[in-house]
Enzyme design. Structure first.
Site, mmCIF file in Angstrom:
data_model
loop_
_atom_site.group_PDB
_atom_site.id
_atom_site.type_symbol
_atom_site.label_atom_id
_atom_site.label_comp_id
_atom_site.label_asym_id
_atom_site.label_seq_id
_atom_site.Cartn_x
_atom_site.Cartn_y
_atom_site.Cartn_z
ATOM 1 N N LYS A 51 0.804 -0.776 -0.161
ATOM 2 C CA LYS A 51 0.765 0.173 -0.002
ATOM 3 C C LYS A 51 0.585 1.321 0.284
ATOM 4 O O LYS A 51 0.902 2.079 -0.955
ATOM 5 C CB LYS A 51 -1.177 -0.173 1.411
ATOM 6 C CG LYS A 51 -1.425 1.710 1.493
ATOM 7 C CD LYS A 51 -2.370 1.795 2.801
ATOM 8 C CE LYS A 51 -1.367 1.182 4.266
ATOM 9 N NZ LYS A 51 -2.181 1.000 5.271
ATOM 10 N N TYR A 177 -10.027 3.337 7.320
ATOM 11 C CA TYR A 177 -8.482 4.062 5.972
ATOM 12 C C TYR A 177 -8.582 3.255 4.924
ATOM 13 O O TYR A 177 -7.386 3.582 4.554
ATOM 14 C CB TYR A 177 -7.116 3.700 7.652
ATOM 15 C CG TYR A 177 -7.102 2.644 8.716
ATOM 16 C CD1 TYR A 177 -6.146 1.956 7.661
ATOM 17 C CD2 TYR A 177 -7.059 1.610 8.894
ATOM 18 C CE1 TYR A 177 -5.308 0.367 7.745
ATOM 19 C CE2 TYR A 177 -7.257 0.375 9.458
ATOM 20 C CZ TYR A 177 -6.502 0.288 8.096
ATOM 21 O OH TYR A 177 -5.729 -1.943 9.065
ATOM 22 N N HIS A 435 13.259 24.954 12.561
ATOM 23 C CA HIS A 435 12.579 26.169 11.252
ATOM 24 C C HIS A 435 13.543 25.935 9.735
ATOM 25 O O HIS A 435 15.265 25.968 10.185
ATOM 26 C CB HIS A 435 12.976 27.225 11.889
ATOM 27 C CG HIS A 435 12.536 28.227 11.044
ATOM 28 N ND1 HIS A 435 11.215 28.911 10.780
ATOM 29 C CD2 HIS A 435 13.354 29.509 10.216
ATOM 30 C CE1 HIS A 435 10.464 29.654 10.200
ATOM 31 N NE2 HIS A 435 12.042 30.081 9.828
#
Length: 452
Positions: A51, A177, A435
């Site tokens: 998958k 799901y 960041h």
């Protein structure tokens, strides 16, 4: 235990059964494992691994479109379904051989065939009988399809991995799901995709903000979502299929994939005849240590129908091995288990939903942010990322973390460690962000959007 052929006989060589067998052998136990289909079980063969490979493949169509925003000119492109499936099958075959080698290297005897329990210490396979001090049932689950006229024309997720060609039109039925993942896969690969769900909103049991966000994003990507819809019958017209809904509406498709549930794979194993208690769904009833109602017979994983995730089955298998052969009675810990849905965009979640947390703790502080990822400032894409923290107001402990967006599973795996350690909102606030990343949002949310 010398009176038996083995100390442990495992029925099912999926992820949980293999881990339990290997660990038990490492503790000195004499172990055998029987498997009737394929080593690695659902996850390796018709689940998690193939998958995820198809999810990767389906995302390239979007990546090609995004490339122009970064100065790339992508020429003529085409997609070859047969080549993808061939490459996928080659990788699965490699993993099957890896599982075989792991068992062989651990000294576990492999027996091919369907095992049937004949008594609390015996199994029969192809006319041969094996005895063991302990039997471990690890047979997993199997897709279920509703009994409606024409259901023989539909497929389950099992068959979806082996289609000869990519269908031009796909109807995915279900709201779990597996359904949302396959809707994203087929849509990304170019199929006109519709997902039907009989409820008001899919992914029942997930946080409501996550559910609504994913629905919005899937529609942006071109998936047609029809909630409150149910198929009454399926008709075959030439090479096409026609789904007739309860309200009389009709939808045509080339394939109809049902992802409406899985049932414990316990039928025909001789468990009831041996006295093993099963619940109404066919799941083996076990106690906190995975012991069934019959002494000497144990069960782990999806066949117990508790928390049906590969890592949970592996965890339970290790616990059984420790209990039986390492002198450490071990009960698996099912609290705060992180999970991911490889939808598009993906979902990562750990801990309690806002609704469940409110029911348990009462007053909460809820932190939520939604933003366009940096990547899409140049692509022009409108995809949004959602991040959410659920905090118990009294203790300030973070009791739930939820995300919809790229790499959600990768990010939530790290957050799960913090929740397992009992981290408070102050711990999150004191952590410096990396960041620029999306993940830094989890440690920079300061103002609750809901507090009650």
């Amino acid at each position: 235990m010398a009176q038996y052929d083995f100390d442990l006989f495992t029925i099912g060589a999926g992820s949980g059964g293999v881990r339990a067998s290997r660990m038990s052998a490492s503790y000195g136990a004499r172990v055998a494992v029987a498997e009737e289909r394929y080593l690695g079980g659902t996850c390796v063969n018709v689940g998690c691994i193939p998958k995820k490979l198809l999810v990767y493949a389906s995302h390239f169509s979007e990546d090609f479109e995004d490339a122009s925003g970064f100065g790339w000119s992508v020429g003529e492109r085409s997609f070859d379904w047969a080549r993808l499936i061939e490459n996928k099958d080659r990788e699965i075959a490699r993993l099957n051989s890896v599982y075989a080698r792991l068992l062989d290297d651990a000294g576990v005897r492999r027996v091919e065939g369907r095992a049937r329990v004949v008594d609390p210490h015996g199994v029969e396979i192809g006319g041969r009988t094996f005895t063991a001090a302990n039997l471990l049932v690890a047979t997993g689950g199997w897709p279920t399809l509703p009994r409606i006229p024409g259901i023989e024309h539909a497929i389950s997720s099992n068959e979806a991995f082996h289609l000869k060609e990519l269908p031009r039109r796909v109807l995915v039925v279900g709201g779990g799901y597996i359904a949302v993942e396959f809707a994203g896969i087929f849509n990304g690969l170019g199929s006109r995709t519709t997902e039907l769900y009989r409820g008001e909103l899919f992914l029942r049991g997930f946080d409501d903000d996550v559910r609504r966000t994913l629905a919005d994003e899937m529609r942006k990507k071109g998936v047609e979502l029809r909630f409150g819809a149910n198929i009454a019958r399926i008709e075959k017209h030439g090479f096409a299929l026609r789904a007739v809904l309860d309200d009389g509406a009709e939808l045509e498709a080339d394939q109809i994939l049902y992802a409406t549930g899985r049932a414990p794979n316990s039928a025909g194993l001789g468990l009831e005849q041996a006295g093993v208690a099963l619940d109404r769904a066919g799941a083996v009833v076990v106690d906190a240590y995975m012991r069934s109602s019959v002494p000497g017979i144990w069960a782990i994983g999806d066949v117990t129908n508790r928390l049906n995730l590969t890592p949970v089955a592996i965890h339970e298998g290790m616990a059984v091995a420790a209990t039986l052969f390492a002198g450490r009675p071990t009960s698996p810990d099912h609290a705060d288990v992180p999970t991911a849905v490889f939808s598009q965009p993906s979902i990562g979640t750990v801990g309690l939903t806002e609704a469940a947390a409110r029911e348990r703790y009462g007053a909460l502080d809820v932190y939520r942010t939604s933003f366009r990822p940096l990547r899409h400032t140049l692509t022009g894409g409108e995809e949004k990322t959602l991040m959410k923290l659920v905090v118990d107001r009294a203790s300030q402990r973070v009791v739930g973390a939820h995300m919809v967006g790229p790499d959600a599973g990768e990010i939530i795996q790290g957050i799960a460690i913090a929740l397992k350690c009992g981290a408070t909102k102050a711990h999150f606030d004191a952590t410096l962000g990396i960041h620029p990343t999306a993940a830094e949002e989890f440690v920079t949310m300061r103002t609750p959007v809901a507090s009650s």
